[in-house]
Design a protein around this motif. Structure first.
Motif, short mmCIF file in Angstrom:
data_model
loop_
_atom_site.label_atom_id
_atom_site.label_comp_id
_atom_site.label_asym_id
_atom_site.label_seq_id
_atom_site.Cartn_x
_atom_site.Cartn_y
_atom_site.Cartn_z
N UNK A 27 0.84 -1.19 0.00
CA UNK A 27 0.00 0.00 0.00
C UNK A 27 0.88 1.25 0.00
N UNK A 28 0.32 2.33 -0.51
CA UNK A 28 1.01 3.61 -0.46
C UNK A 28 -0.02 4.73 -0.41
N UNK A 29 0.44 5.90 -0.03
CA UNK A 29 -0.43 7.07 0.08
C UNK A 29 -0.25 7.91 -1.18
N UNK A 30 -1.29 8.06 -2.00
CA UNK A 30 -1.14 8.90 -3.20
C UNK A 30 -1.04 10.36 -2.83
N UNK A 31 -0.81 11.19 -3.82
CA UNK A 31 -0.82 12.63 -3.58
C UNK A 31 -2.16 13.04 -2.99
N UNK A 32 -2.17 14.15 -2.28
CA UNK A 32 -3.42 14.66 -1.73
C UNK A 32 -4.41 14.94 -2.85
N UNK A 33 -5.66 14.59 -2.62
CA UNK A 33 -6.71 14.82 -3.60
C UNK A 33 -6.99 16.31 -3.74
N UNK A 34 -7.12 16.78 -4.98
CA UNK A 34 -7.65 18.11 -5.25
C UNK A 34 -8.75 17.95 -6.29
N UNK A 35 -9.55 18.97 -6.44
CA UNK A 35 -10.66 18.90 -7.39
C UNK A 35 -10.20 19.03 -8.84
N UNK A 36 -8.88 19.13 -9.04
CA UNK A 36 -8.33 19.10 -10.40
C UNK A 36 -7.95 17.68 -10.83
N UNK A 37 -8.10 16.72 -9.92
CA UNK A 37 -7.56 15.38 -10.14
C UNK A 37 -8.59 14.39 -10.67
N UNK A 38 -8.06 13.30 -11.19
CA UNK A 38 -8.85 12.15 -11.62
C UNK A 38 -8.23 10.90 -11.00
N UNK A 39 -9.05 10.06 -10.41
CA UNK A 39 -8.61 8.75 -9.96
C UNK A 39 -8.98 7.72 -11.02
N UNK A 40 -8.04 6.83 -11.30
CA UNK A 40 -8.21 5.86 -12.37
C UNK A 40 -8.02 4.45 -11.82
N UNK A 41 -8.99 3.59 -12.09
CA UNK A 41 -8.84 2.17 -11.82
C UNK A 41 -8.07 1.57 -12.99
N UNK A 42 -6.84 1.12 -12.72
CA UNK A 42 -5.92 0.72 -13.78
C UNK A 42 -6.29 -0.66 -14.33
N UNK A 43 -6.40 -0.77 -15.64
CA UNK A 43 -6.59 -2.07 -16.29
C UNK A 43 -5.34 -2.51 -17.06
N UNK A 44 -4.61 -1.54 -17.64
CA UNK A 44 -3.44 -1.86 -18.45
C UNK A 44 -2.33 -0.84 -18.16
N UNK A 45 -1.08 -1.31 -18.21
CA UNK A 45 0.05 -0.41 -18.07
C UNK A 45 1.22 -0.96 -18.87
N UNK A 46 1.72 -0.16 -19.80
CA UNK A 46 2.88 -0.56 -20.57
C UNK A 46 4.14 -0.54 -19.73
N UNK A 47 5.11 -1.34 -20.14
CA UNK A 47 6.40 -1.42 -19.46
C UNK A 47 7.42 -0.68 -20.30
N UNK A 48 8.00 0.36 -19.74
CA UNK A 48 8.87 1.28 -20.46
C UNK A 48 10.31 1.17 -19.93
N UNK A 49 11.27 1.43 -20.80
CA UNK A 49 12.66 1.47 -20.36
C UNK A 49 12.88 2.46 -19.24
N UNK A 50 12.09 3.53 -19.23
CA UNK A 50 12.20 4.51 -18.14
C UNK A 50 11.93 3.88 -16.79
N UNK A 51 11.06 2.86 -16.76
CA UNK A 51 10.76 2.19 -15.50
C UNK A 51 12.03 1.58 -14.91
N UNK A 52 12.84 0.98 -15.77
CA UNK A 52 14.08 0.37 -15.31
C UNK A 52 15.07 1.43 -14.83
N UNK A 53 15.20 2.51 -15.61
CA UNK A 53 16.09 3.60 -15.20
C UNK A 53 15.71 4.10 -13.81
N UNK A 54 14.40 4.30 -13.59
CA UNK A 54 13.96 4.87 -12.31
C UNK A 54 14.12 3.87 -11.17
#
Length: 371
Positions: A27-54
């Motif tokens: 579990x983790x704590x996301x950023x504080x909610x603001x009324x500018x935000x959208x919460x997304x229930x994730x179904x798909x996520x690509x795997x990027x080389x940036x993920x490895x770098x980070x």
């Protein structure tokens, strides 16, 4: 609005060892909610080389714990009252590599539709710390994601989620420079590094109408794949020809987009492939940001230009998604269960992807979002 009835959980990296397949679910704590935000229930996520770098702190010291993944598609489950546009709860939406910018009128980048170059408050989708104590950004190897609405995009009907997801980073990273450098009829275009980004480069360059598209990579073994993707020609730079490839193809290309992330690449030879007034755009970002040295004479005698490009703006992403839907762009993806994220990043690091892994959150995908 009442607090959501869901928890933010995902694959967390706690040290550079996470890039070796040692992420831990938690579990983790996301950023504080603001009324500018959208919460997304994730179904798909690509795997990027940036993920490895980070994960391995390749670019800078990663603020662990870190949940990577910035090619996110899912369902909007909470939409702030200040979110502009037509995003509604239940919509199929996506998020790319940027979660927020300053969005101030006094910012030259944001006020001109180039939010991806904002120098004041450019927040990445993961591994970034928000100003003002709002918290950290966490990515899409997870159940849910929270992102500013300006950087959340409706996915066009007819574009499958597993195709849309990798477009949100890999796709836009090559689409943006191709469009800005006027790839189209009359142009000969080279794509250096035919992997996750580069295979999108071939697909988009052909769809944009380039007269000739040339795939350029190290090994001859990719030749058949690259031609099947639509390239007109393939150059293998490690084919044992003693470097003759650069001479054989000298001054043959108007534009090169380079996706390679290596300080050892034959950059001078790539530049020799350009015609006079040709343009070389670097989009790959090596650990440490180092590129090979280039002689000024190479630029002067060839009359060529070098530049860089970073992801794309929100407007460019929307354009790309609609373009891909209209043209029926079909990236080569291999879907893996989110449960297998650790093995997937190991396989990615070993270069096994042909040409993009997409993690599927089986539980959420089974809920049945219509493509």
């Amino acid at each position: 609005m009442a607090a959501p009835e869901y928890e933010f959980q995902g694959w967390l990296g706690h040290s550079p060892a996470a890039a070796e397949g040692r992420m831990e679910w938690g579990k983790y704590e996301p950023k504080q909610w603001t009324e500018d935000d959208v919460d997304i229930q994730v179904t798909h996520c690509g795997v990027c080389g940036s993920d490895l770098h980070m994960l391995r702190s390749g670019w800078f010291d990663t603020p662990y714990p870190c949940c990577v993944g910035h090619e996110i598609v899912g369902r909007a489950v909470r939409v702030g009252s200040r979110v502009a546009g037509d995003i509604r709860v239940g919509d199929r939406v996506g998020v790319g590599a940027q979660a927020r910018s300053c969005l101030e009128k006094s910012c030259a980048a944001c006020s001109s539709g180039r939010e991806n170059y904002c120098a004041r408050a450019n927040i990445s989708t993961y591994g970034a710390v928000y100003p003002g104590g709002e918290g950290k950004s966490y990515g899409g190897y997870a159940d849910y994601n929270r992102t500013h609405g300006r950087f959340v995009f409706k996915i066009p009907a007819g574009l499958p989620s597993e195709f849309a997801a990798p477009m949100l980073c890999a796709g836009i990273t090559v689409f943006s420079p191709l469009r800005r450098e006027r790839c189209g009829p009359g142009k000969s275009v080279g794509i250096v590094g035919v992997g996750g980004l580069g295979h999108f480069g071939v697909l988009f360059a052909k769809a944009l109408g380039a007269d000739r598209v040339v795939g350029i990579s190290r090994k001859a073994e990719k030749r058949d794949d690259v031609l099947r993707l639509g390239a007109d020609e393939y150059i293998a730079t490690d084919d044992g020809g003693g470097g003759s490839w650069a001479e054989d193809h000298a001054r043959s290309l108007d534009l090169i987009v380079c996706t390679v992330s290596s300080e050892d690449m034959p950059l001078t030879d790539y530049l020799r492939l350009l015609k006079v007034d040709g343009v070389f755009i670097q989009v790959g970002n090596p650990d440490g940001g180092k590129l090979p040295r280039v002689s000024a004479l190479t630029l002067l005698e060839g009359g060529v230009k070098m530049g860089g490009s970073s992801i794309g703006s929100p407007d460019e992403i929307r354009e790309m998604l609609q373009f891909a839907a209209d043209k029926g762009i079909k990236p080569w993806v291999e879907m893996r269960s989110l449960q297998d994220a650790n093995q997937t990043v190991v396989d990615m690091a070993q270069g096994k992807a042909r040409y993009r892994y997409v993690l599927v959150n089986d539980r959420h995908a089974a809920a049945g979002i219509v493509n």
